[in-house]
Design an enzyme around this catalytic site. Structure first.
Site, PDB file in Angstrom:
ATOM      1  N   ASN A  10      43.266 -26.670   6.864  1.00 40.44           N
ATOM      2  CA  ASN A  10      44.091 -27.430   7.805  1.00 40.44           C
ATOM      3  C   ASN A  10      45.311 -26.577   8.176  1.00 40.44           C
ATOM      4  OD1 ASN A  10      46.202 -29.119   8.743  1.00 40.44           O
ATOM      5  ND2 ASN A  10      45.086 -30.912   8.035  1.00 40.44           N
ATOM      6  N   ASP A  12      47.704 -27.296  10.392  1.00 33.76           N
ATOM      7  CA  ASP A  12      48.797 -28.063  11.013  1.00 33.76           C
ATOM      8  C   ASP A  12      50.186 -27.500  10.717  1.00 33.76           C
ATOM      9  OD1 ASP A  12      47.063 -29.942  12.047  1.00 33.76           O
ATOM     10  OD2 ASP A  12      47.335 -31.362  10.409  1.00 33.76           O
ATOM     11  N   HIS A  13      50.385 -27.115   9.456  1.00 32.18           N
ATOM     12  CA  HIS A  13      51.759 -26.784   9.075  1.00 32.18           C
ATOM     13  C   HIS A  13      52.202 -25.391   9.515  1.00 32.18           C
ATOM     14  CE1 HIS A  13      52.317 -30.683   7.603  1.00 32.18           C
ATOM     15  NE2 HIS A  13      51.266 -30.593   6.821  1.00 32.18           N
ATOM     16  N   HIS A  46      45.168 -31.813  13.007  1.00 25.53           N
ATOM     17  CA  HIS A  46      45.464 -33.224  13.279  1.00 25.53           C
ATOM     18  C   HIS A  46      46.396 -33.302  14.487  1.00 25.53           C
ATOM     19  CE1 HIS A  46      47.103 -37.267  11.453  1.00 25.53           C
ATOM     20  NE2 HIS A  46      46.662 -37.413  12.682  1.00 25.53           N
ATOM     21  N   ARG A  48      48.599 -35.360  16.226  1.00 35.05           N
ATOM     22  CA  ARG A  48      49.285 -36.634  16.001  1.00 35.05           C
ATOM     23  C   ARG A  48      49.828 -37.201  17.301  1.00 35.05           C
ATOM     24  NH1 ARG A  48      51.339 -38.908  11.378  1.00 35.05           N
ATOM     25  NH2 ARG A  48      50.534 -37.982   9.488  1.00 35.05           N
ATOM     26  N   ARG A  52      53.756 -33.677  16.296  1.00 39.54           N
ATOM     27  CA  ARG A  52      54.745 -32.986  15.449  1.00 39.54           C
ATOM     28  C   ARG A  52      54.261 -31.631  14.954  1.00 39.54           C
ATOM     29  NH1 ARG A  52      54.582 -36.703  10.035  1.00 39.54           N
ATOM     30  NH2 ARG A  52      54.918 -38.359  11.526  1.00 39.54           N
ATOM     31  N   HIS A  53      52.946 -31.426  14.952  1.00 42.62           N
ATOM     32  CA  HIS A  53      52.495 -30.064  14.608  1.00 42.62           C
ATOM     33  C   HIS A  53      51.553 -29.521  15.699  1.00 42.62           C
ATOM     34  CE1 HIS A  53      49.949 -32.803  12.269  1.00 42.62           C
ATOM     35  NE2 HIS A  53      50.838 -32.910  11.314  1.00 42.62           N
ATOM     36  N   GLU A  73      41.278 -34.085  13.407  1.00 39.02           N
ATOM     37  CA  GLU A  73      41.730 -35.356  12.811  1.00 39.02           C
ATOM     38  C   GLU A  73      42.424 -36.148  13.899  1.00 39.02           C
ATOM     39  OE1 GLU A  73      44.200 -34.587   9.490  1.00 39.02           O
ATOM     40  OE2 GLU A  73      42.654 -33.526   8.406  1.00 39.02           O
ATOM     41  N   THR A 103      53.231 -37.799   5.960  1.00 39.35           N
ATOM     42  CA  THR A 103      51.873 -37.272   6.022  1.00 39.35           C
ATOM     43  C   THR A 103      50.940 -38.474   5.990  1.00 39.35           C
ATOM     44  OG1 THR A 103      50.270 -35.811   4.945  1.00 39.35           O
ATOM     45  CG2 THR A 103      51.814 -36.954   3.496  1.00 39.35           C
ATOM     46  N   THR A 104      49.625 -38.227   6.049  1.00 45.01           N
ATOM     47  CA  THR A 104      48.688 -39.349   6.099  1.00 45.01           C
ATOM     48  C   THR A 104      48.648 -40.032   4.732  1.00 45.01           C
ATOM     49  OG1 THR A 104      47.444 -38.013   7.650  1.00 45.01           O
ATOM     50  CG2 THR A 104      46.379 -40.009   6.860  1.00 45.01           C
ATOM     51  N   GLU A 154      35.472 -38.753   4.330  1.00 47.93           N
ATOM     52  CA  GLU A 154      36.338 -37.858   3.560  1.00 47.93           C
ATOM     53  C   GLU A 154      37.161 -38.745   2.626  1.00 47.93           C
ATOM     54  OE1 GLU A 154      38.324 -34.650   5.557  1.00 47.93           O
ATOM     55  OE2 GLU A 154      39.953 -34.641   4.090  1.00 47.93           O
ATOM     56  N   HIS A 197      43.421 -33.849   0.648  1.00 44.71           N
ATOM     57  CA  HIS A 197      44.818 -34.281   0.655  1.00 44.71           C
ATOM     58  C   HIS A 197      45.485 -33.957  -0.683  1.00 44.71           C
ATOM     59  CE1 HIS A 197      48.014 -36.293   2.906  1.00 44.71           C
ATOM     60  NE2 HIS A 197      48.527 -36.427   1.694  1.00 44.71           N
ATOM     61  N   HIS A 220      48.455 -28.151   3.422  1.00 46.46           N
ATOM     62  CA  HIS A 220      49.869 -27.934   3.132  1.00 46.46           C
ATOM     63  C   HIS A 220      50.092 -26.886   2.041  1.00 46.46           C
ATOM     64  CE1 HIS A 220      53.828 -28.901   1.345  1.00 46.46           C
ATOM     65  NE2 HIS A 220      54.168 -29.039   2.607  1.00 46.46           N
TER      66      HIS A 220
HETATM   67  N1  PXP Z   1      42.157 -34.213   5.110  1.00 49.56           N
HETATM   68  C1  PXP Z   1      42.744 -35.087   5.952  1.00 49.56           C
HETATM   69  C2  PXP Z   1      41.883 -36.130   6.595  1.00 49.56           C
HETATM   70  C3  PXP Z   1      44.126 -35.013   6.228  1.00 49.56           C
HETATM   71  O1  PXP Z   1      44.691 -35.903   7.069  1.00 49.56           O
HETATM   72  C4  PXP Z   1      44.870 -33.961   5.658  1.00 49.56           C
HETATM   73  C5  PXP Z   1      46.314 -33.790   6.005  1.00 49.56           C
HETATM   74  O2  PXP Z   1      47.017 -34.902   5.784  1.00 49.56           O
HETATM   75  C6  PXP Z   1      44.226 -33.083   4.801  1.00 49.56           C
HETATM   76  C7  PXP Z   1      42.874 -33.226   4.539  1.00 49.56           C
HETATM   77  C8  PXP Z   1      44.956 -31.944   4.159  1.00 49.56           C
HETATM   78  O3  PXP Z   1      45.914 -32.411   3.275  1.00 49.56           O
HETATM   79  P1  PXP Z   1      46.955 -31.389   2.678  1.00 49.56           P
HETATM   80  O4  PXP Z   1      47.738 -30.843   3.814  1.00 49.56           O
HETATM   81  O5  PXP Z   1      47.758 -32.223   1.738  1.00 49.56           O
HETATM   82  O6  PXP Z   1      46.164 -30.320   1.975  1.00 49.56           O
END
Ligand code: PXP
Length: 247
Positions: A10, A12-13, A46, A48, A52-53, A73, A103-104, A154, A197, A220
Site C-alpha cells: 500500500n 498511500d503514505h 486508497h 479517500r 488525503r493521500h 481501496e 486510518t481505516t 480481506e 492493517h 504504513h
Molecule cells: N488493507 C486495507 C483494506 C487497508 O485499508 C489498509 C490501510 O488502511 C491496509 C491494508 C494497510 O494497512 P497499513 O497501512 O496499516 O499496513
C-alpha cells in the site's frame, strides 16, 4: 493449501508525505516502480473521499507505470464506483470510511450494509473487477460477504496489531485464532481470504503462517521503514519474513 503468499504494498503514505508540501515529491508512482522491481505482487492504493493521500490523477499514472495488479481501496459510494469503473483496476477492496478517522478503523459492516453493497458489488463484478470486502474476521461478516457474492475478503488485522502493541498476548492470540478460523471458513465457502492493517516485521509471521491466506496488504510500516532503509530493502525484508513463516 500453502500457495505462495502474495504481498500487496500500500503506497498511500508516500502520497501523504508528498501532499504535506503540496508538490510532486515523493512520487507514489516511483514507489510502485520500486515495488515491482523487488518482486512485490501488487499495488494497493486508497482513494479517500478527502484525497488525503492518493489523488485521482495518481491512479492512471500508477496503472501505466507497472504491470502489477492495482487493488483500489474504495468506500461504497457512487463517486468511487464511477472512478473504479472508469479505471478498471484488477481489484476493488470496499472499505468503510469516516472523514475524521486517522486510518481505516474496523471492518466494513457487510451485513448491515447489504442493500447498499448489492448494486456496487454487482456493477464492479459485471465490469470484471475482482471485488474484495475489508471485514472483521467474524462469521456474521463472512456470511454477509458470501451472500453478496464477493470472491475475496480481506480480514482486518488491526485488533491483532493493537493487542501486540499493548503487550496483551492473550488478546493477540485470540485475534490470531479468529483470523485463522475465519480464513479456513472463507476457503470452505470458495472465498479467497486476504489480510492487512497494522502489520510490521514484528507481528507479520503468525499471520503469514496461516496457510489459507492468499495475500497480505501492508503499507504504513513499510513506508515508515523506507525512510531509514529504503523501500527496496523494506519490501525485501517483509517478503523474507513472510516466506520464512510459510516455509
Ligand atoms: N488493507 C486495507 C483494506 C487497508 O485499508 C489498509 C490501510 O488502511 C491496509 C491494508 C494497510 O494497512 P497499513 O497501512 O496499516 O499496513
Amino acid at each position: 493449501m500453502s500457495e505462495r503468499l502474495r504481498l500487496g504494498v500500500n503506497i498511500d503514505h508516500v502520497a501523504t508525505i508528498r501532499n504535506a508540501r503540496g508538490g510532486d515529491h515523493p512520487d507514489p508512482v516511483r514507489a510502485a516502480e520500486i515495488v515491482a522491481a523487488v518482486g512485490g505482487d501488487g499495488i494497493t492504493a486508497h482513494l479517500r473521499e478527502d484525497r488525503r493521500h492518493i489523488r485521482d490523477a495518481d491512479l492512471k499514472r500508477i496503472q501505466s507505470a507497472t504491470d502489477l495488479p492495482l487493488n483500489l481501496e474504495m468506500a461504497a459510494t457512487e463517486e468511487m464506483l464511477a472512478i473504479a469503473l472508469a479505471h478498471k483496476p484488477h481489484a476493488a477492496c470496499i472499505v468503510p470510511e469516516k472523514r475524521e478517522e486517522r486510518t481505516t478503523e474496523g471492518g466494513l459492516d457487510a451485513a448491515g450494509l447489504h442493500n447498499t453493497l448489492v448494486p456496487i458489488v454487482g456493477r464492479l463484478r459485471d465490469d470484471g473487477i475482482r471485488v474484495s470486502l475489508f471485514i472483521e474476521a467474524s462469521e456474521r461478516q463472512l456470511e454477509a460477504a458470501h451472500r453478496l457474492g464477493a470472491p475475496v475478503v480481506e480480514f482486518h488485522t488491526g485488533e491483532y496489531a493493537h493487542a501486540g502493541l499493548d503487550g496483551d498476548t492473550e488478546r493477540e492470540g485470540r485475534e490470531l485464532e479468529r483470523i485463522a478460523i475465519m480464513s479456513a471458513a472463507a476457503r470452505s465457502l470458495g472465498i479467497e481470504p486476504h489480510a492487512g492493517h497494522g502489520l510490521t516485521y514484528e507481528n507479520v509471521r503468525p499471520i503469514a503462517a496461516i496457510s489459507e491466506l492468499a495475500e497480505l496488504n501492508i503499507g504504513h510500516y513499510l513506508v515508515g521503514e523506507a525512510v531509514f532503509v529504503g523501500l527496496e530493502v523494506a519490501v525485501r525484508r517483509m517478503r523474507e519474513l513472510m516466506d520464512e513463516a510459510r516455509a
